[in-house]
Scaffold this active site. Structure first.
Site, PDB file in Angstrom:
ATOM      1  CD  GLU A  51      -2.834  -1.349   2.290  1.00 20.70           C
ATOM      2  OE1 GLU A  51      -2.233  -1.676   3.339  1.00 20.70           O
ATOM      3  OE2 GLU A  51      -4.056  -1.199   2.232  1.00 20.70           O
TER       4      GLU A  51
ATOM      5  CD  GLU B 222      -3.380  -6.271   3.748  1.00 17.65           C
ATOM      6  OE1 GLU B 222      -3.477  -7.083   2.813  1.00 17.65           O
ATOM      7  OE2 GLU B 222      -2.815  -5.171   3.633  1.00 17.65           O
TER       8      GLU B 222
HETATM    9  C1  3H9 Z   1      -1.222  -5.053   7.109  1.00 20.90           C
HETATM   10  O1  3H9 Z   1      -0.224  -4.735   6.529  1.00 20.90           O
HETATM   11  C2  3H9 Z   1      -2.450  -4.184   7.186  1.00 20.90           C
HETATM   12  C3  3H9 Z   1      -2.344  -3.054   6.243  1.00 20.90           C
HETATM   13  O2  3H9 Z   1      -3.364  -3.123   5.291  1.00 20.90           O
HETATM   14  C4  3H9 Z   1      -2.271  -1.712   6.896  1.00 20.90           C
HETATM   15  C5  3H9 Z   1      -3.342  -1.325   7.834  1.00 20.90           C
HETATM   16  C6  3H9 Z   1      -3.217   0.043   8.424  1.00 20.90           C
HETATM   17  N1  3H9 Z   1       4.530  -7.442  11.823  1.00 20.90           N
HETATM   18  O3  3H9 Z   1       7.892 -15.102   9.063  1.00 20.90           O
HETATM   19  P1  3H9 Z   1       9.276 -14.939   9.543  1.00 20.90           P
HETATM   20  C7  3H9 Z   1       8.193 -10.992  12.347  1.00 20.90           C
HETATM   21  S1  3H9 Z   1      -1.309  -6.527   7.931  1.00 20.90           S
HETATM   22  C8  3H9 Z   1       5.232  -7.775  12.901  1.00 20.90           C
HETATM   23  O4  3H9 Z   1       9.826 -15.971  10.461  1.00 20.90           O
HETATM   24  P2  3H9 Z   1      10.257 -15.359   6.880  1.00 20.90           P
HETATM   25  C9  3H9 Z   1       7.888 -12.433  12.706  1.00 20.90           C
HETATM   26  O5  3H9 Z   1       7.007 -12.505  13.789  1.00 20.90           O
HETATM   27  C10 3H9 Z   1       0.255  -7.285   7.624  1.00 20.90           C
HETATM   28  N2  3H9 Z   1       6.167  -8.768  12.889  1.00 20.90           N
HETATM   29  O6  3H9 Z   1      10.312 -14.732   8.328  1.00 20.90           O
HETATM   30  C11 3H9 Z   1       9.273 -12.951  13.034  1.00 20.90           C
HETATM   31  O7  3H9 Z   1       9.599 -12.501  14.348  1.00 20.90           O
HETATM   32  P3  3H9 Z   1      10.514 -13.394  15.305  1.00 20.90           P
HETATM   33  C12 3H9 Z   1       0.346  -7.837   6.268  1.00 20.90           C
HETATM   34  C13 3H9 Z   1       6.370  -9.410  11.747  1.00 20.90           C
HETATM   35  O8  3H9 Z   1      11.491 -14.898   6.236  1.00 20.90           O
HETATM   36  C14 3H9 Z   1      10.177 -12.213  12.050  1.00 20.90           C
HETATM   37  O9  3H9 Z   1       9.431 -11.063  11.645  1.00 20.90           O
HETATM   38  N3  3H9 Z   1       1.590  -8.543   6.099  1.00 20.90           N
HETATM   39  C15 3H9 Z   1       5.654  -9.116  10.582  1.00 20.90           C
HETATM   40  O10 3H9 Z   1       9.972 -16.804   6.952  1.00 20.90           O
HETATM   41  C16 3H9 Z   1      10.541 -13.018  10.838  1.00 20.90           C
HETATM   42  O11 3H9 Z   1       9.343 -13.504  10.250  1.00 20.90           O
HETATM   43  C17 3H9 Z   1       1.715  -9.866   6.326  1.00 20.90           C
HETATM   44  O12 3H9 Z   1       0.761 -10.524   6.647  1.00 20.90           O
HETATM   45  C18 3H9 Z   1       4.707  -8.054  10.642  1.00 20.90           C
HETATM   46  N4  3H9 Z   1       3.993  -7.678   9.572  1.00 20.90           N
HETATM   47  O13 3H9 Z   1       8.981 -14.692   6.181  1.00 20.90           O
HETATM   48  C19 3H9 Z   1       3.063 -10.452   6.132  1.00 20.90           C
HETATM   49  N5  3H9 Z   1       6.061  -9.932   9.586  1.00 20.90           N
HETATM   50  O14 3H9 Z   1      11.828 -13.542  14.608  1.00 20.90           O
HETATM   51  C20 3H9 Z   1       3.498 -11.191   7.357  1.00 20.90           C
HETATM   52  C21 3H9 Z   1       7.008 -10.722  10.116  1.00 20.90           C
HETATM   53  O15 3H9 Z   1      10.549 -12.614  16.577  1.00 20.90           O
HETATM   54  N6  3H9 Z   1       4.836 -11.710   7.280  1.00 20.90           N
HETATM   55  N7  3H9 Z   1       7.204 -10.418  11.416  1.00 20.90           N
HETATM   56  O16 3H9 Z   1       9.814 -14.704  15.444  1.00 20.90           O
HETATM   57  C22 3H9 Z   1       5.168 -12.780   6.507  1.00 20.90           C
HETATM   58  O17 3H9 Z   1       4.378 -13.313   5.767  1.00 20.90           O
HETATM   59  C23 3H9 Z   1       6.559 -13.308   6.644  1.00 20.90           C
HETATM   60  O18 3H9 Z   1       7.081 -12.848   7.865  1.00 20.90           O
HETATM   61  C24 3H9 Z   1       7.532 -12.891   5.519  1.00 20.90           C
HETATM   62  C25 3H9 Z   1       8.976 -13.334   5.891  1.00 20.90           C
HETATM   63  C26 3H9 Z   1       7.107 -13.568   4.216  1.00 20.90           C
HETATM   64  C27 3H9 Z   1       7.548 -11.407   5.335  1.00 20.90           C
END
Ligand code: 3H9
Length: 706
Positions: free
Chosen positions: A112, A132
């Site tokens: 976004e 999301e």
């Molecule tokens: C959103 O964006 C709403 C919007 O429309 C705006 C509204 C206003 N936040 O998965 P990993 C942490 S909703 C906080 O193991 P990978 C995760 O907990 C969001 N923390 O790595 C972990 O922490 P820890 C939409 C986050 O390489 C560390 O980062 N976005 C977030 O296997 C590593 O993560 C999503 O849904 C976050 N957004 O995968 C994407 N993301 O090391 C969510 C990650 O302490 N994220 N962490 O355990 C993912 O899908 C995967 O993390 C990603 C990397 C593919 C990015």
């Protein structure tokens, strides 16, 4: 405040680098600093254009999911989103070209932010998405309004309802990206930005006009999506909210559509569905952290593997290794059994191929990694062996004794037992530090859960290696303790006890299965037994009887054993809890015999059968799970309640929108759960004893998660 967005000018372009490891999530301070940096770049006479880029391995993975906890009321959410929307408009109104330079992932709020930039360039392997919905949300920072303008309503609907990231080349073709940078991303982005500055080009996505024909087609796409969600999004709210928001964007001017997006987002963020899915997101990442197994524990590289037993489970496990590119020996006692096992594997791959998920060449290459054998030749070359012979203690012990002699001393020896004592296998192998459980779920090549069972002497290296291996095999590994049935099947015994007793008390097999599938499980307990095989449970009960134990406290229904004695093993024999068209068929019908057996067993136990309400079925089964889950926790066979929730989400398809049995208990309220246990105790007997942890939490006014 930490420098979360760095500012520098390179070659006449202001470079804004977001640096909020590990994934540059948009914490509230990051939003603020992006805003400031854009203002600074616009005002800076040394800069003709601006590039927004991420430090580390990714662009922006989205809003900071933890920060959603702060949005306690819809009003909080509306105010926060209004601020975000205004901020993004300020960015978009920048008077110099603003280019998003994307590598890794631009997800959720990340995409976004990129859409509020004037242009988007990316590396070839980058991915963009609006995931999301996987968190029970809709894009809340303009994504439902800008994405349809960029990529068309149909593509926006698909991306926002399935949540899957789109690879850069596809995003380029769809108009989401403007350019793919072949070499260094930053240099490419700077050159692109300078070119736009020279040409005085600025493109505001919010000003793209959606033509009348596009609106018409878009509204039709919304109707079609709603119809298809009826099948794919049963019980969910967020996917429908996505369609509502995109539809509003098609019908209303940008600002009004944005208000609708804010309202729908506010609704979703406060929903139990979203809280449950956010909980599972973090719980899944927590399971990899085992308190006494430090991050730097040495990990053994698994280059070669072996599986003993080419039955349904063994074959599936061998496929997991082959799919991950790891050569695997697959051993059976005789050629006929081996041939049967290989034929099943071949059939499974043929199905995958027929669905277009693998090419013939890929299948042949993968199958070539599986070497069938009837001897232990080559076992001295492998790094891990998974034993998947029949669930029989003596057979497994003798297999481990053999494995202890035919493998190298550093080889990990894993058992796929679903219930039995790992320590006995460990002792039989003569190498207890190397022995642990790798409990896969059926079908092993499909189900994502791997219970990693630590024995008394299992080394930390074996555990750390197993966790890493699970990831490589595409599984979610959860470390559990060595009690009977471990965590998944130990709790399942209580779920099944209640399902059987509810049948004897008056509910029908069809009612119980219907109620639980309506609750969100992919299959009810009886349908599940018919798939898994009634003989499997019967053999376990026989073993337990031989050692004077039973699977769960309390009365055990005799009906499953009666079906076993009749040779009704489920789908494979064409009859079990249901009747099937033919052995192996999934086409089932009600069998009046079950009602007759239920009447007979109820009579024997003095039960007067009665109509049972759907709510009682859900309450009895979920309460049994929560009470036993509490016991598992206090006995320390699971590290955290979240581990249990992940086990149930991935092992049994417990509805993710409910967050797993422990999270669900918290949403019901532990005082209610405890009062149900006490009520059942009064009605049915002392086997419904409350777990001390449950009583303690209620006394302290806490939940499993507070
Ligand atoms: C959103 O964006 C709403 C919007 O429309 C705006 C509204 C206003 N936040 O998965 P990993 C942490 S909703 C906080 O193991 P990978 C995760 O907990 C969001 N923390 O790595 C972990 O922490 P820890 C939409 C986050 O390489 C560390 O980062 N976005 C977030 O296997 C590593 O993560 C999503 O849904 C976050 N957004 O995968 C994407 N993301 O090391 C969510 C990650 O302490 N994220 N962490 O355990 C993912 O899908 C995967 O993390 C990603 C990397 C593919 C990015």
């Amino acid at each position: 405040m930490a420098d979360l967005v760095r500012y520098e000018v390179k070659n006449g372009v202001a470079v804004l680098t977001i640096d909020n490891p590990p994934v540059n999530a948009l914490a509230p301070e990051v939003w603020g600093q992006i805003d400031e940096a854009v203002k600074r770049g616009v005002a800076d006479p040394a800069a003709d254009a601006l590039v927004l880029i991420g430090a580390g391995t990714t662009f922006i993975a989205g809003a900071d999911i933890k920060a959603f906890e702060l949005l306690k009321t819809p009003a909080d959410s509306m105010a926060r989103s209004a601020g975000t929307h205004a901020l993004l408009k300020r960015m978009e109104d920048a008077s110099k070209p603003l280019v998003a330079a994307i590598h890794g992932n631009a997800l959720g709020g990340g995409l976004e932010v990129a859409q509020a930039c004037h242009f988007r360039v990316a590396t070839k392997d980058a991915r963009v998405g609006q995931p999301e919905v996987m968190l029970g949300l809709i894009p809340g920072a303009g994504g439902t309004q800008r994405l349809p303008r960029l990529a068309g309503a149909k593509m926006a609907l698909e991306m926002c309802t399935d949540g899957k990231p789109v690879p850069a080349p596809k995003a380029l073709a769809a108009g989401i990206l403007d350019h793919i940078v072949a070499d260094d991303l930053l240099s490419g982005a700077i050159a692109f930005a300078k070119d736009k500055a020279t040409k005085h080009e600025i493109r505001k996505v919010r000003e793209i006009v959606i033509g009348a024909d596009e609106v018409k087609a878009g509204l039709e796409a919304c109707a079609a999506m709603r119809a298809s969600l009826k099948k794919t999004a049963r019980g969910l709210r967020a996917p429908y909210a996505v369609v509502d928001a995109i539809e509003a964007g098609l019908k209303l001017p940008f600002d009004e559509g944005s208000v609708r997006e804010r309202e729908l987002f506010a609704d979703c963020v406060a929903s139990t569905e979203s809280k449950a899915l956010r909980h599972l997101f973090f719980a899944e990442r927590e399971v990899a952290k085992v308190p006494d197994v430090p991050k730097d524990t040495p990990i053994k590289e698994i280059k070669r593997a072996a599986v003993v037993g080419a039955g349904t489970m063994g074959g599936g496990i061998a496929m997991n290794y082959a799919n991950a590119g790891i050569p695997v020996l697959l051993k059976e006692v005789d050629q006929a059994a081996l041939d049967r096992g290989i034929a099943t594997i071949r059939r499974n791959y043929d199905v995958t191929m027929s669905k277009g998920k693998m090419t013939k060449e890929q299948v042949e290459k993968t199958m070539a990694l599986i070497t069938p054998t009837t001897s232990y030749d080559g076992f001295d070359q492998v790094d891990i062996v998974t034993e998947a012979v029949f669930e029989n203690m003596d057979l497994k012990k003798s297999t481990f004794a053999e494995l202890g002699t035919v493998t190298r001393p550093d080889c990990i020896l894993a058992s796929n037992s679903s219930t039995l004592d790992i320590d006995q296998f460990a002792a039989a192998s003569g190498r207890p530090q190397q022995v642990l459980g790798h409990h896969y779920f059926s079908p092993a090549n499909v189900m994502k859960l791997l219970e990693i069972v630590r024995g008394r002497e299992t080394s930390k290296e074996a555990i750390a290696t197993s966790l890493k291996l699970a990831k490589k095999l595409g599984k979610v590994g959860v470390v559990v303790g060595n009690c009977f049935g471990f965590v998944a099947n130990r709790m399942l015994a209580y779920y099944m006890r209640e399902a059987y007793l509810l049948l004897e008390e008056g509910a029908s097999v069809e009612q119980i299965d219907r109620v639980l599938t309506e609750f969100g499980l992919p299959v009810g307990p009886y349908g599940m037994q018919d798939i898994a095989g009634i003989d499997v449970g019967a053999r376990i009960r026989q073993y337990l009887k031989s050692i004077g134990k039973s699977r769960a406290e309390g009365p055990q229904s005799a009906i499953p054993d009666r079906l076993y004695e009749m040779g009704r093993y489920g789908q494979k024999t064409g009859a079990g809890w249901y009747k099937y068209d033919a052995p192996g068929s999934r086409n089932r019908t009600t069998d009046p015999l079950i009602e007759q057996l239920a009447n007979e067993e109820a009579k024997k136990r003095g039960i007067v059968r009665r109509p049972i309400g759907d709510e009682e079925i859900v309450a009895r089964i979920t309460t049994a799970l929560a009470n036993e889950g509490a016991r598992v926790l206090e006995e320390k066979f699971a590290t955290r309640p979240g581990d249990i929730d992940i086990i149930y989400a991935y092992g049994f398809g417990f509805p993710r929108r409910s967050g797993g049995p422990m999270f669900y208990a918290d949403t019901v309220g532990l005082p209610t759960v405890l009062s149900r246990v006490n009520e059942y105790r009064a009605r049915f007997g002392d086997y419904w004893e409350p777990a001390p942890l449950l009583e303690k939490l209620v006394k302290e006014g806490r939940g499993f998660y507070s």
